[in-house]
Design a protein around this motif. Structure first.
Motif, PDB file in Angstrom:
ATOM      1  N   ILE A 124      29.126 -29.190  -7.390  1.00 38.49           N
ATOM      2  CA  ILE A 124      28.962 -27.927  -6.660  1.00 38.49           C
ATOM      3  C   ILE A 124      28.546 -26.778  -7.574  1.00 38.49           C
ATOM      4  O   ILE A 124      28.480 -25.641  -7.143  1.00 38.49           O
ATOM      5  CB  ILE A 124      30.253 -27.553  -5.898  1.00 38.49           C
ATOM      6  CG1 ILE A 124      31.438 -27.407  -6.865  1.00 38.49           C
ATOM      7  CG2 ILE A 124      30.564 -28.563  -4.812  1.00 38.49           C
ATOM      8  CD1 ILE A 124      32.703 -26.843  -6.233  1.00 38.49           C
ATOM      9  N   PHE A 125      28.256 -27.082  -8.843  1.00 32.86           N
ATOM     10  CA  PHE A 125      27.902 -26.042  -9.803  1.00 32.86           C
ATOM     11  C   PHE A 125      26.577 -25.404  -9.396  1.00 32.86           C
ATOM     12  O   PHE A 125      25.600 -26.096  -9.135  1.00 32.86           O
ATOM     13  CB  PHE A 125      27.786 -26.634 -11.211  1.00 32.86           C
ATOM     14  CG  PHE A 125      28.037 -25.633 -12.285  1.00 32.86           C
ATOM     15  CD1 PHE A 125      29.322 -25.293 -12.634  1.00 32.86           C
ATOM     16  CD2 PHE A 125      26.984 -25.025 -12.940  1.00 32.86           C
ATOM     17  CE1 PHE A 125      29.572 -24.362 -13.634  1.00 32.86           C
ATOM     18  CE2 PHE A 125      27.218 -24.094 -13.933  1.00 32.86           C
ATOM     19  CZ  PHE A 125      28.508 -23.761 -14.286  1.00 32.86           C
ATOM     20  N   PRO A 126      26.513 -24.074  -9.343  1.00 30.43           N
ATOM     21  CA  PRO A 126      25.291 -23.386  -8.878  1.00 30.43           C
ATOM     22  C   PRO A 126      24.187 -23.362  -9.932  1.00 30.43           C
ATOM     23  O   PRO A 126      24.438 -23.490 -11.118  1.00 30.43           O
ATOM     24  CB  PRO A 126      25.789 -21.973  -8.594  1.00 30.43           C
ATOM     25  CG  PRO A 126      26.914 -21.787  -9.551  1.00 30.43           C
ATOM     26  CD  PRO A 126      27.572 -23.134  -9.680  1.00 30.43           C
ATOM     27  N   GLU A 127      22.959 -23.177  -9.460  1.00 35.77           N
ATOM     28  CA  GLU A 127      21.803 -23.056 -10.346  1.00 35.77           C
ATOM     29  C   GLU A 127      21.814 -21.726 -11.107  1.00 35.77           C
ATOM     30  O   GLU A 127      21.340 -21.634 -12.224  1.00 35.77           O
ATOM     31  CB  GLU A 127      20.499 -23.138  -9.528  1.00 35.77           C
ATOM     32  CG  GLU A 127      20.270 -24.476  -8.868  1.00 35.77           C
ATOM     33  CD  GLU A 127      19.664 -25.471  -9.833  1.00 35.77           C
ATOM     34  OE1 GLU A 127      18.914 -25.046 -10.719  1.00 35.77           O
ATOM     35  OE2 GLU A 127      19.946 -26.664  -9.681  1.00 35.77           O
ATOM     36  N   ASP A 128      22.343 -20.678 -10.464  1.00 36.26           N
ATOM     37  CA  ASP A 128      22.396 -19.364 -11.096  1.00 36.26           C
ATOM     38  C   ASP A 128      23.711 -18.680 -10.749  1.00 36.26           C
ATOM     39  O   ASP A 128      24.485 -19.174  -9.944  1.00 36.26           O
ATOM     40  CB  ASP A 128      21.201 -18.500 -10.692  1.00 36.26           C
ATOM     41  CG  ASP A 128      21.044 -18.357  -9.183  1.00 36.26           C
ATOM     42  OD1 ASP A 128      21.950 -18.771  -8.436  1.00 36.26           O
ATOM     43  OD2 ASP A 128      20.024 -17.822  -8.749  1.00 36.26           O
ATOM     44  N   HIS A 129      23.968 -17.565 -11.355  1.00 36.67           N
ATOM     45  CA  HIS A 129      25.198 -16.779 -11.161  1.00 36.67           C
ATOM     46  C   HIS A 129      26.449 -17.627 -11.368  1.00 36.67           C
ATOM     47  O   HIS A 129      27.463 -17.448 -10.720  1.00 36.67           O
ATOM     48  CB  HIS A 129      25.220 -16.114  -9.781  1.00 36.67           C
ATOM     49  CG  HIS A 129      24.063 -15.212  -9.524  1.00 36.67           C
ATOM     50  ND1 HIS A 129      23.875 -14.038 -10.206  1.00 36.67           N
ATOM     51  CD2 HIS A 129      23.004 -15.341  -8.698  1.00 36.67           C
ATOM     52  CE1 HIS A 129      22.761 -13.463  -9.797  1.00 36.67           C
ATOM     53  NE2 HIS A 129      22.208 -14.227  -8.889  1.00 36.67           N
ATOM     54  N   TRP A 130      26.383 -18.552 -12.344  1.00 36.10           N
ATOM     55  CA  TRP A 130      27.508 -19.432 -12.600  1.00 36.10           C
ATOM     56  C   TRP A 130      28.733 -18.663 -13.063  1.00 36.10           C
ATOM     57  O   TRP A 130      29.858 -19.076 -12.823  1.00 36.10           O
ATOM     58  CB  TRP A 130      27.144 -20.499 -13.636  1.00 36.10           C
ATOM     59  CG  TRP A 130      26.766 -19.915 -14.959  1.00 36.10           C
ATOM     60  CD1 TRP A 130      25.519 -19.574 -15.373  1.00 36.10           C
ATOM     61  CD2 TRP A 130      27.659 -19.561 -16.014  1.00 36.10           C
ATOM     62  NE1 TRP A 130      25.572 -19.034 -16.645  1.00 36.10           N
ATOM     63  CE2 TRP A 130      26.888 -19.021 -17.062  1.00 36.10           C
ATOM     64  CE3 TRP A 130      29.033 -19.664 -16.185  1.00 36.10           C
ATOM     65  CZ2 TRP A 130      27.445 -18.572 -18.243  1.00 36.10           C
ATOM     66  CZ3 TRP A 130      29.583 -19.214 -17.376  1.00 36.10           C
ATOM     67  CH2 TRP A 130      28.785 -18.672 -18.379  1.00 36.10           C
ATOM     68  N   ASP A 131      28.522 -17.507 -13.713  1.00 31.38           N
ATOM     69  CA  ASP A 131      29.663 -16.730 -14.185  1.00 31.38           C
ATOM     70  C   ASP A 131      30.490 -16.195 -13.022  1.00 31.38           C
ATOM     71  O   ASP A 131      31.714 -16.138 -13.097  1.00 31.38           O
ATOM     72  CB  ASP A 131      29.211 -15.602 -15.117  1.00 31.38           C
ATOM     73  CG  ASP A 131      28.130 -14.723 -14.509  1.00 31.38           C
ATOM     74  OD1 ASP A 131      27.341 -15.214 -13.677  1.00 31.38           O
ATOM     75  OD2 ASP A 131      28.059 -13.540 -14.887  1.00 31.38           O
TER      76      ASP A 131
END
Length: 81
Positions: free
Chosen positions: A6-13
């Motif tokens: 479920i890890f996002p491509e962007d805005h992971w922080d």
């Protein structure tokens, strides 16, 4: 590995701060940033923010650090709390 699906491509922080992701845990991060910002403007910053926080950061384009091969046992909670 737990959140890899479920890890996002962007805005992971931002993603890493969600309570359902952290589940009361803390997120440890490397002392050396492994990301690189390519622009002075973006959806979450302006040029002044970039100049203050990101421009001073150094980037090593030839880094081959493999964190899975390092002894990171010093990061276990009983060692740093």
């Amino acid at each position: 590995l737990e959140i890899s699906n479920i890890f996002p491509e962007d805005h992971w922080d931002h993603f890493m701060r969600i309570d359902t992701v952290t589940q009361g845990r803390e997120c440890l991060f490397p002392d050396v940033s492994r990301n690189y910002n390519i622009g002075e403007r973006g959806s979450t910053m302006d040029q002044a923010w970039y100049n203050q926080y990101l421009r001073p950061m150094q980037f090593e384009p030839h880094s081959n650090v493999s964190f899975r091969q390092l002894d990171l046992s010093y990061l276990h909670p009983e060692k740093y709390e």
